[in-house]
Design an enzyme around this catalytic site. Sequence first.
Site, PDB file in Angstrom:
ATOM      1  N   ASP A 111       0.852  -1.191   0.000  1.00 39.65           N
ATOM      2  CA  ASP A 111       0.000   0.000   0.000  1.00 39.65           C
ATOM      3  C   ASP A 111       0.884   1.236   0.000  1.00 39.65           C
ATOM      4  O   ASP A 111       2.027   1.196   0.473  1.00 39.65           O
ATOM      5  CB  ASP A 111      -0.905   0.013   1.232  1.00 39.65           C
ATOM      6  CG  ASP A 111      -2.029  -1.014   1.146  1.00 39.65           C
ATOM      7  OD1 ASP A 111      -2.442  -1.353   0.024  1.00 39.65           O
ATOM      8  OD2 ASP A 111      -2.502  -1.455   2.204  1.00 39.65           O
ATOM      9  N   ASP A 128      -6.927  -1.333  -4.676  1.00 38.40           N
ATOM     10  CA  ASP A 128      -8.049  -1.095  -3.765  1.00 38.40           C
ATOM     11  C   ASP A 128      -9.065  -0.133  -4.383  1.00 38.40           C
ATOM     12  O   ASP A 128     -10.278  -0.339  -4.280  1.00 38.40           O
ATOM     13  CB  ASP A 128      -7.547  -0.534  -2.432  1.00 38.40           C
ATOM     14  CG  ASP A 128      -6.615  -1.466  -1.702  1.00 38.40           C
ATOM     15  OD1 ASP A 128      -6.698  -2.687  -1.919  1.00 38.40           O
ATOM     16  OD2 ASP A 128      -5.790  -0.978  -0.898  1.00 38.40           O
TER      17      ASP A 128
END
EC number: 3.4.23.36
Length: 156
Positions: A111, A128
Amino acid sequence: MSKHFKTAFIIFLSIFIIDQIVKFGFANFDWNVAGPIMSLELAYNYGVAFSMFSFLQEYLKYIQLAIVFGATMYLYKNPDVFKEYYISVALLFAGGLSNILDRFTYGAVVDYFYWHYGFEFAIFNIADVIINLGVAIILYKQFKQARKEKQKTENS
């Protein structure tokens, strides 16, 4: 090969490759950039959304692969669903499989988007966002179809 499948495959492959290139850059080079609203900051997520189920870290990749396999079988047996939602399916599979590949490659999901203006938000990645876009398209189509069916019954 159907037109819908070809389109879905191109969408899937494009997003998957772009997402993996960006994640490789963050994982292997110093791409961190601090900003006043959002920062680019490498983080590893051992769970799923908001790090939930991180205690299942070693098993999540297999659980998620089983879910993808089940979804694939469902779509194979219900081609009308794929035809209706092929863009959303491509988005969901691209984001989902890219995050699963991270688990095999890096041991966790890579991330890097960190929103911190006004409130602290979870760190997330392109996959995401793509997954959420796929879900939003499905919800939009479902609401649109429900509205159309409601109007049809009211006019009858």
